[in-house]
Scaffold this motif. Structure first.
Motif, PDB file in Angstrom:
ATOM      1  N   LYS A 182       0.845  -1.196   0.000  1.00 44.70           N
ATOM      2  CA  LYS A 182       0.000   0.000   0.000  1.00 44.70           C
ATOM      3  C   LYS A 182       0.880   1.246   0.000  1.00 44.70           C
ATOM      4  O   LYS A 182       2.079   1.184   0.302  1.00 44.70           O
ATOM      5  CB  LYS A 182      -0.903  -0.007   1.231  1.00 44.70           C
ATOM      6  N   CYS A 183       0.299   2.369  -0.324  1.00 48.87           N
ATOM      7  CA  CYS A 183       1.010   3.647  -0.293  1.00 48.87           C
ATOM      8  C   CYS A 183       1.599   3.848   1.100  1.00 48.87           C
ATOM      9  O   CYS A 183       0.960   3.570   2.118  1.00 48.87           O
ATOM     10  CB  CYS A 183       0.039   4.791  -0.619  1.00 48.87           C
ATOM     11  N   ARG A 184       2.819   4.339   1.149  1.00 47.86           N
ATOM     12  CA  ARG A 184       3.508   4.521   2.429  1.00 47.86           C
ATOM     13  C   ARG A 184       2.789   5.511   3.345  1.00 47.86           C
ATOM     14  O   ARG A 184       3.033   5.544   4.545  1.00 47.86           O
ATOM     15  CB  ARG A 184       4.936   4.981   2.179  1.00 47.86           C
ATOM     16  N   TYR A 185       1.898   6.331   2.791  1.00 45.20           N
ATOM     17  CA  TYR A 185       1.181   7.323   3.594  1.00 45.20           C
ATOM     18  C   TYR A 185      -0.204   6.847   4.023  1.00 45.20           C
ATOM     19  O   TYR A 185      -0.957   7.598   4.621  1.00 45.20           O
ATOM     20  CB  TYR A 185       1.062   8.641   2.825  1.00 45.20           C
ATOM     21  N   LEU A 186      -0.524   5.601   3.703  1.00 45.39           N
ATOM     22  CA  LEU A 186      -1.802   5.035   4.107  1.00 45.39           C
ATOM     23  C   LEU A 186      -1.649   4.380   5.482  1.00 45.39           C
ATOM     24  O   LEU A 186      -0.957   3.373   5.624  1.00 45.39           O
ATOM     25  CB  LEU A 186      -2.278   4.005   3.085  1.00 45.39           C
TER      26      LEU A 186
END
Length: 197
Positions: free
Chosen positions: A72-76
């Motif tokens: 997943k996106c590292r900012y999720l």
């Protein structure tokens, strides 16, 4: 995997992001990169790598790397975006996507797109509150971006950087005293071990 479709002569509804677990933010669902306009560079270079792809007819395309293709996106965090107000424009307009024809496309794989909810798009026209500046005159902005980078588009100026799921990404060897190439090179600090799996 994402399935984008032309919205001309069609009507689509959007229910709510609450009905899914942020599938659009996961590399395993096909989220890897998105094309950029020049106006996007300043907004994202501090958080995401800006790299280049070589497209059809040897065109050079700037893109933002959103995930490593697996995770997943590292900012999720906890299925929510931790940089919500500062996320890239492509994230802000999803499940819509701008297109060179100036007719927006929509991702039919988004669980919120269907026959329920408020109208998101009607006959190619985006309804409030889904409108965004990225859609305004997209074709001309894309063409301007193309010609800006085309003057630097020589094989000797580029260096292979990374490959993710068969997609090859490149960087410039130097900035050529260009504001946007400086932002591109500065953004590569974000190309850390998260992307090099």
């Amino acid at each position: 995997m994402k399935t984008f479709e032309n919205t001309l002569d069609k009507t689509f509804h959007f229910s709510s992001c609450d009905i899914c677990d942020a599938a659009c933010c996961k590399g395993s669902n096909g989220t890897i990169y998105s094309q950029l306009l020049i106006e996007d560079f300043k907004e994202i270079f501090e958080r995401f790598p800006i790299v280049f792809m070589i497209g059809d007819l040897n065109y050079l395309k700037p893109v933002v790397l959103l995930t490593n293709g697996c995770d997943k996106c590292r900012y999720l965090l906890n299925e929510r975006c931790s940089i919500y107000e500062k996320r890239p424009s492509i994230c802000k307009v999803y499940p819509l996507s701008p297109h060179l024809t100036n007719i927006p496309f929509i991702d039919l794989s988004c669980p919120a797109v269907g026959e329920k909810g408020e109208i998101i798009i009607d006959n190619g026209s985006i309804k409030k509150p889904f409108q965004h500046k990225v859609f305004k005159d997209y074709q001309n902005k894309y063409i301007d971006m193309h010609f800006h980078f085309e003057k630097f588009n020589k094989a000797e100026n580029l260096k292979f950087l990374i490959e993710i799921r068969g997609n090859k990404f490149y960087k410039f060897k130097e900035d050529f005293e260009d504001e946007y190439l400086k932002l591109h090179l500065s953004s590569l600090k974000n190309l850390d071990k998260y992307f090099k799996i």
